[in-house]
Design a protein around this motif. Structure first.
Motif, short mmCIF file in Angstrom:
data_model
loop_
_atom_site.label_atom_id
_atom_site.label_comp_id
_atom_site.label_asym_id
_atom_site.label_seq_id
_atom_site.Cartn_x
_atom_site.Cartn_y
_atom_site.Cartn_z
N PHE A 1 -15.13 -1.67 10.65
CA PHE A 1 -15.61 -2.97 10.16
C PHE A 1 -17.03 -2.88 9.62
CE2 PHE A 1 -17.36 -7.31 10.95
CZ PHE A 1 -16.52 -8.00 10.09
N LEU A 2 -17.86 -2.05 10.27
CA LEU A 2 -19.25 -1.90 9.87
C LEU A 2 -19.46 -0.78 8.86
CD1 LEU A 2 -21.01 -2.39 13.33
CD2 LEU A 2 -20.67 -4.08 11.51
N GLY A 3 -18.46 0.07 8.64
CA GLY A 3 -18.56 1.11 7.63
C GLY A 3 -19.09 2.44 8.13
N VAL A 4 -19.04 2.69 9.43
CA VAL A 4 -19.57 3.94 9.97
C VAL A 4 -18.46 5.00 9.94
CG1 VAL A 4 -20.83 5.00 11.88
CG2 VAL A 4 -21.05 2.55 11.45
N HIS A 5 -18.09 5.41 8.75
CA HIS A 5 -17.07 6.45 8.57
C HIS A 5 -17.11 6.92 7.13
CE1 HIS A 5 -14.43 3.64 6.37
NE2 HIS A 5 -14.79 2.74 7.27
N GLY A 6 -16.41 8.00 6.83
CA GLY A 6 -16.38 8.53 5.48
C GLY A 6 -15.51 7.70 4.55
N GLY A 7 -15.75 7.85 3.27
CA GLY A 7 -14.96 7.12 2.28
C GLY A 7 -15.75 6.89 1.01
N CYS A 8 -15.16 6.16 0.08
CA CYS A 8 -15.87 5.81 -1.15
C CYS A 8 -17.02 4.86 -0.82
CB CYS A 8 -14.91 5.14 -2.14
SG CYS A 8 -13.64 6.24 -2.78
N LEU A 9 -17.96 4.75 -1.73
CA LEU A 9 -19.17 3.97 -1.48
C LEU A 9 -18.87 2.54 -1.05
CD1 LEU A 9 -21.52 5.06 -4.42
CD2 LEU A 9 -21.43 5.94 -2.09
N GLY A 10 -17.95 1.89 -1.75
CA GLY A 10 -17.75 0.47 -1.51
C GLY A 10 -16.59 0.12 -0.61
N GLU A 11 -15.88 1.11 -0.08
CA GLU A 11 -14.71 0.79 0.71
C GLU A 11 -14.96 0.88 2.21
OE1 GLU A 11 -11.83 3.73 -0.49
OE2 GLU A 11 -12.33 5.04 1.19
N THR A 12 -16.12 1.37 2.62
CA THR A 12 -16.31 1.62 4.05
C THR A 12 -16.64 0.36 4.84
OG1 THR A 12 -18.62 2.20 3.62
CG2 THR A 12 -17.04 4.00 3.69
N CYS A 13 -17.60 -0.43 4.38
CA CYS A 13 -18.07 -1.58 5.17
C CYS A 13 -17.27 -2.84 4.84
CB CYS A 13 -19.56 -1.81 4.91
SG CYS A 13 -20.27 -3.11 5.95
N ALA A 14 -16.29 -3.14 5.68
CA ALA A 14 -15.45 -4.32 5.46
C ALA A 14 -16.26 -5.60 5.57
CB ALA A 14 -14.31 -4.33 6.48
N LEU A 15 -17.27 -5.61 6.42
CA LEU A 15 -18.11 -6.80 6.59
C LEU A 15 -18.81 -7.17 5.29
CD1 LEU A 15 -19.57 -8.97 8.25
CD2 LEU A 15 -21.23 -7.23 8.92
N ALA A 16 -19.37 -6.18 4.61
CA ALA A 16 -20.08 -6.43 3.35
C ALA A 16 -19.13 -6.94 2.28
CB ALA A 16 -20.76 -5.14 2.87
N ILE A 17 -17.92 -6.39 2.24
CA ILE A 17 -16.94 -6.83 1.23
C ILE A 17 -16.50 -8.26 1.50
CG2 ILE A 17 -14.67 -6.37 0.24
CD1 ILE A 17 -15.09 -3.42 1.09
N LEU A 18 -16.30 -8.59 2.77
CA LEU A 18 -15.91 -9.96 3.12
C LEU A 18 -16.99 -10.96 2.75
CD1 LEU A 18 -14.17 -9.41 6.58
CD2 LEU A 18 -13.10 -10.23 4.48
N ILE A 19 -18.25 -10.59 2.97
CA ILE A 19 -19.36 -11.49 2.60
C ILE A 19 -19.33 -11.75 1.10
CG2 ILE A 19 -21.87 -11.66 2.40
CD1 ILE A 19 -22.04 -10.09 5.04
N GLY A 20 -19.15 -10.69 0.30
CA GLY A 20 -19.08 -10.84 -1.15
C GLY A 20 -17.86 -11.63 -1.59
N GLY A 21 -16.72 -11.38 -0.94
CA GLY A 21 -15.49 -12.08 -1.30
C GLY A 21 -15.58 -13.57 -1.01
#
Length: 320
Positions: A178-198
């Protein structure tokens, strides 16, 4: 007498302009972009800057070469560059990132007439091209907070890759995802940040919640049916980013409510099928692009009846 201007989609009512809409999308993407820089370091900013610069320059030069009015100031090329960057790993070679920007703008967008006339999402299509052209570079993931983020950086697996290779066991906890503390593409890791933007885009009425909510719900339902972990599938990969920022693209998504439902269900079903049965652990990019391609067909068969037009009565079997 005022002129009646007829143009291709997207169409906006009131005082909204393409530039205003794109500015809102950029603002909506800022939490994910900032989170990527915090998680992966300054090189994430470099990747974002290169992609945006490549897209802006490509749009300017292509419009100039085609002798068409400049559209750089509508900011759509900036949105494409930002979305492309958020779909790339931080370890990507800047030249490859720039090449992706050229593909997105020149090939996918401008060769079909520019904004409103491309039939697939430019950023996702460019990502697919890069995935097939540079598979090793596109799947080289840096560990979070390893700010070296070069080709020699400490590598790690994405949650989906770990899930697929270790029988559902090799992935971080829900909070880390949820917080993005894992590997992945730049914008896919932090679900919290994406939800805020959405949520920002929905509140601003830039996008409708129909597609993202239906998309996410479909993935959750079919994940449960297939015996997977629905919450994991919602938080993993590029699903959140795709649902809020790319499946909702004005040009490549349906206009009608029922068509949007069908479109989103198709995206969700294809995503979970690819994740469960495909050779690649992720399926968001391919799912959205495939549904983009059949969007005209979906709208054709799910088109609402025009106001005032009586519905055709079905002939009874055996009637004369």
């Amino acid at each position: 007498m005022d002129k009646l201007i007829v143009s291709s989609s997207p169409h906006f009512n009131g005082r909204k302009t393409t530039q205003n809409i794109m500015l809102d999308v950029i603002i909506g993407l800022m939490p994910a972009a900032i989170a990527s820089i915090i998680i992966f370091g300054p090189r994430a900013f470099l990747v974002i800057a290169v992609c945006i610069a490549s897209c802006v320059l490509s749009e300017y030069l292509s419009r100039k070469a085609m002798k068409r009015p400049q559209t750089v100031m509508d900011l759509s090329c900036v949105v494409t560059g930002l979305l492309l960057a958020l779909n790339l790993p931080v370890t990507i070679n800047p030249l490859i990132a720039a090449f992706g920007g050229v593909i997105a703008i020149v090939v996918v967008k401008q060769m079909f007439g520019g904004i409103g006339q491309n039939f697939v999402n430019p950023a996702l299509t460019a990502r697919i091209v890069l995935m097939n052209s540079f598979p090793a570079r596109m799947t080289h993931w840096a560990a979070p907070f390893d700010y070296s983020a070069t080709a020699d950086a400490v590598t790690t697996a994405t949650p989906l890759a770990g899930y697929a290779s270790n029988g559902g066991a090799g992935w971080p906890g829900y909070l880390d995802m949820f917080l993005g503390v894992h590997g992945g593409c730049l914008g896919e890791t932090c679900a919290l940040a994406i939800l805020i933007g959405g949520v920002y885009l929905i509140v601003r009425k830039v996008i409708s919640p129909v597609i993202p909510v239906t998309y996410l719900a479909t993935v959750a339902v079919f994940s449960a049916i297939l015996g997977r972990d629905p919450l994991f599938d919602l938080l993993a990969g590029g699903l959140m980013l795709g649902a809020f920022f790319m499946a909702t693209d004005y040009t490549t998504s349906p206009l009608y409510f029922k068509a949007r439902i069908v479109f989103a269900i198709g995206c969700g079903l294809l995503t979970i099928i690819i994740r469960e049965f495909g050779s690649l652990p992720e399926g968001v990019s391919y799912s959205i692009v495939l549904m983009n391609i059949i969007t005209p067909l979906v709208e054709r068969y799910v088109k609402p009846t025009a106001f005032g037009k009586p519905k055709e009565k079905k002939k009874k079997e055996g009637a004369a």
